[in-house]
Write a protein that holds these residues in place. Structure first.
Motif, short mmCIF file in Angstrom:
data_model
loop_
_atom_site.label_atom_id
_atom_site.label_comp_id
_atom_site.label_asym_id
_atom_site.label_seq_id
_atom_site.Cartn_x
_atom_site.Cartn_y
_atom_site.Cartn_z
N ASP A 57 -123.43 69.34 -21.94
CA ASP A 57 -122.47 69.76 -20.91
C ASP A 57 -121.06 69.27 -21.25
O ASP A 57 -120.39 68.61 -20.44
CB ASP A 57 -122.89 69.23 -19.53
N PRO A 58 -120.57 69.60 -22.43
CA PRO A 58 -119.32 69.01 -22.92
C PRO A 58 -118.08 69.42 -22.14
O PRO A 58 -117.09 68.68 -22.13
CB PRO A 58 -119.24 69.53 -24.36
N ASP A 59 -118.12 70.59 -21.48
CA ASP A 59 -116.93 71.06 -20.77
C ASP A 59 -117.07 70.97 -19.26
O ASP A 59 -116.15 71.39 -18.53
CB ASP A 59 -116.62 72.50 -21.19
N HIS A 60 -118.18 70.45 -18.78
CA HIS A 60 -118.28 70.20 -17.35
C HIS A 60 -117.37 69.02 -17.00
O HIS A 60 -117.15 68.13 -17.82
CB HIS A 60 -119.73 69.88 -16.97
N ARG A 61 -116.87 69.04 -15.80
CA ARG A 61 -115.92 67.99 -15.37
C ARG A 61 -116.65 66.92 -14.56
O ARG A 61 -117.46 67.24 -13.70
CB ARG A 61 -114.79 68.63 -14.56
N PHE A 62 -116.32 65.67 -14.87
CA PHE A 62 -116.99 64.53 -14.24
C PHE A 62 -115.96 63.57 -13.65
O PHE A 62 -114.82 63.50 -14.12
CB PHE A 62 -117.84 63.78 -15.28
N VAL A 63 -116.39 62.80 -12.64
CA VAL A 63 -115.58 61.70 -12.13
C VAL A 63 -115.59 60.60 -13.19
O VAL A 63 -116.67 60.09 -13.53
CB VAL A 63 -116.14 61.16 -10.79
N PRO A 64 -114.44 60.19 -13.72
CA PRO A 64 -114.43 59.22 -14.82
C PRO A 64 -114.40 57.77 -14.38
O PRO A 64 -114.55 56.87 -15.21
CB PRO A 64 -113.16 59.57 -15.57
N ALA A 65 -114.15 57.50 -13.07
CA ALA A 65 -113.99 56.12 -12.59
C ALA A 65 -112.97 55.39 -13.47
O ALA A 65 -111.93 55.96 -13.80
CB ALA A 65 -115.34 55.42 -12.55
N SER A 66 -113.26 54.17 -13.88
CA SER A 66 -112.26 53.38 -14.62
C SER A 66 -112.03 53.84 -16.04
O SER A 66 -111.17 53.29 -16.73
CB SER A 66 -112.64 51.90 -14.61
N TRP A 350 -109.09 68.58 -17.13
CA TRP A 350 -108.86 67.28 -16.50
C TRP A 350 -107.97 67.43 -15.26
O TRP A 350 -107.19 68.36 -15.14
CB TRP A 350 -108.18 66.31 -17.48
N ASP A 351 -108.12 66.48 -14.34
CA ASP A 351 -107.26 66.31 -13.18
C ASP A 351 -107.21 64.82 -12.86
O ASP A 351 -108.26 64.15 -12.88
CB ASP A 351 -107.77 67.07 -11.95
N LEU A 352 -106.03 64.32 -12.58
CA LEU A 352 -105.88 62.90 -12.26
C LEU A 352 -105.03 62.72 -11.01
O LEU A 352 -104.09 63.48 -10.78
CB LEU A 352 -105.22 62.14 -13.42
N SER A 353 -105.35 61.68 -10.25
CA SER A 353 -104.57 61.33 -9.06
C SER A 353 -104.12 59.88 -9.06
O SER A 353 -103.40 59.47 -8.16
CB SER A 353 -105.39 61.59 -7.78
N TYR A 361 -110.74 61.86 -6.71
CA TYR A 361 -110.23 63.17 -7.09
C TYR A 361 -110.17 63.36 -8.60
O TYR A 361 -110.04 64.49 -9.08
CB TYR A 361 -108.81 63.38 -6.53
N ASN A 362 -110.23 62.29 -9.37
CA ASN A 362 -110.10 62.38 -10.82
C ASN A 362 -111.27 63.13 -11.44
O ASN A 362 -112.43 62.94 -11.03
CB ASN A 362 -110.03 60.99 -11.44
#
Length: 466
Positions: A57-66, A350-353, A361-362
């Motif tokens: 799932d290389p292009d699925h988006r995940f919550v990255p946390a730290s 990617w998306d970052l807040s 939201y990241n």
């Protein structure tokens, strides 16, 4: 900005063809299958030639946390002077009878009794040497807009050290340290009178301390049990760091015989979203009575990545945003976005807040993170940045992971954890001796469960087979 290879080189990092190894991927998938049911994984492992050998799932988006701190610290290397003297000096000046403590984004100002450098007492000594009476003591954090918390951060974290307020004027990591112990057969909470304490702790057979505070309130409720003859230290967050720094400064001045006749006050700069993106040539502060000089910024970046220090990461993002900008979260993220473009990463990946990873939201895809790390490693400062990451089985947040495995001392990566989320991204040395770049995310982990063992086993299997 100190960028190296960019443009087409960045795009190449994204577009490199995959050459999966079926045997290795099968071993990796088998390891991940041991995680709690319902856990969703994303993984990319790229070899030394830049070829993807494992892609789940290389292009699925995940919550990255730290893992978000990877974006922030790479941007800091690209936009800030990290090796020379840090210019984020805290200063003090007088305005008539008032004293103004002025912050510039330094994350390391300290009021500790054993402080040896970057000390609040140095500034207090300068005031005491010139006057014995002051009016108001003012904390000025207007270098950055007043954005103490990022969009998407859980409000329940505000009371904790993980979610403490962000301010250009920060002191003692914007944490209040309290001690809970037994005294005369009852539980006592001590250490500071900055908050009003509602002590509901009872004496028991073990230490099990909890605490809570509503946002904006100065009432801290401490509950649970503390063992007789034992004690526990708790570290709680601060809503208005500039006020706390000024309050503490007033106490230090009084300790030096300086009479404070006025009040503790603050100067904030409101955040105006319409100003985000404006080009700002930042001037110098008015003359200071004294300033304290923090150490090289690279030392703080290493601390930020090694122990996953949220406040320091958020201050880095605002400092990045203050480079010809307003110092807002949005301006910092705009510069991160420019780096993602250079790394050839599509905007949809990617998306970052925020800069620390506390925001839910990241989002990032494993392929995007691997491309970013690959781009960073190709920069003149890439090796220095990599050195700031925790080392498996050795230090930081990886000190207890991969011990007694072939990856001990051979994996450098940033961890990440939030509720339902675990992350690890960086580099590791495979059995073949080649360096692999990887990003592994686990989301939707059931409450109370952990995917860490499965993640570590998967990476170990990949390293053994590649």
């Amino acid at each position: 900005m100190r960028y190296g290879r960019a443009g087409l080189a960045g795009a190449a990092l994204w577009l490199t063809a995959a050459a999966p190894d079926p045997g290795v991927e099968a071993a990796v998938r088998a390891a991940l299958a041991q995680a709690p049911a319902g856990t969703r994984f994303g993984l990319v492992i790229r070899d030394a030639a830049g070829v993807e050998r494992v892609a789940i799932d290389p292009d699925h988006r995940f919550v990255p946390a730290s893992n978000t701190k990877i974006f922030t610290t790479i941007a800091a290397f690209a936009h800030l002077a990290v090796t020379g003297p840090d210019d984020a000096r805290t200063g003090v000046r007088t305005e008539g009878h008032d004293v103004v403590l002025v912050g510039a984004g330094d994350a390391r100002l300290s009021s500790a009794e054993d402080c040896r450098s970057n000390c609040l007492t140095t500034l207090a000594d300068a005031v005491a040497a010139t006057t014995r009476v002051v009016g108001d003591v003012i904390g000025d954090d207007s270098r950055f807009p007043d954005q103490r918390w990022s969009p998407g951060m859980g409000w329940n974290n505000i009371a904790t050290r993980s979610g403490t307020g962000i301010s250009a004027l920060s002191l003692d990591d914007n944490e209040l340290v309290l001690n809970v112990r037994t005294e005369g057969g009852r539980a006592v909470v001590s250490g500071s009178d900055y908050y009003r304490i509602d002590n509901r702790v009872t004496v028991g057979t073990r230490n099990a301390i909890g605490y809570d505070r509503m946002p904006g309130s100065d009432l801290l409720r401490v509950s649970g049990t503390v063992a007789t003859g034992d004690g526990e230290r708790i570290r709680v967050g601060i809503d208005d760091p500039a006020h706390y720094a000024a309050w503490k400064f007033a106490k230090v001045l009084r300790d030096r015989g300086v009479r404070v006749t006025g009040k503790v006050a603050v100067r904030h700069r409101p955040h105006v979203p319409a100003e985000d993106g404006a080009v700002v040539e930042r001037g110098t502060f008015p003359p200071m009575l004294a300033q304290v000089q923090p150490g090289p910024l690279v030392e703080d970046i290493a601390l930020t990545n090694k122990v996953s220090q949220n406040l320091h990461a958020e201050l880095l993002l605002r400092r990045i945003g203050a480079v010809r900008g307003t110092g807002s979260i949005a301006d910092g993220l705009k510069k991160v976005g420019a780096i993602m473009t250079l790394a050839g990463v599509p905007r949809t990946a990617w998306d970052l807040s925020d800069g620390s990873g506390m925001s839910t939201y990241n989002r990032v895809s494993p392929r995007a993170m691997v491309a970013l790390i690959g781009w960073a490693r190709a920069q003149p400062w890439g090796a220095a940045w990599l050195e700031t990451l925790p080392v498996a089985g050795v230090d930081g947040t990886l000190a207890r992971r991969f011990r007694d495995t072939p990856l001990a001392g051979r994996l450098r990566a940033k961890t990440g954890s939030l509720s339902g989320t675990s992350a690890l991204a960086g580099t590791m040395t495979a059995a073949s001796g080649q360096t692999l770049t990887f990003a592994l995310y686990a989301n939707d982990i059931p409450e109370g469960a952990s995917a860490t063992a499965a993640m570590d086993a998967a990476l170990s299997a990949a390293a053994a087979g590649l």
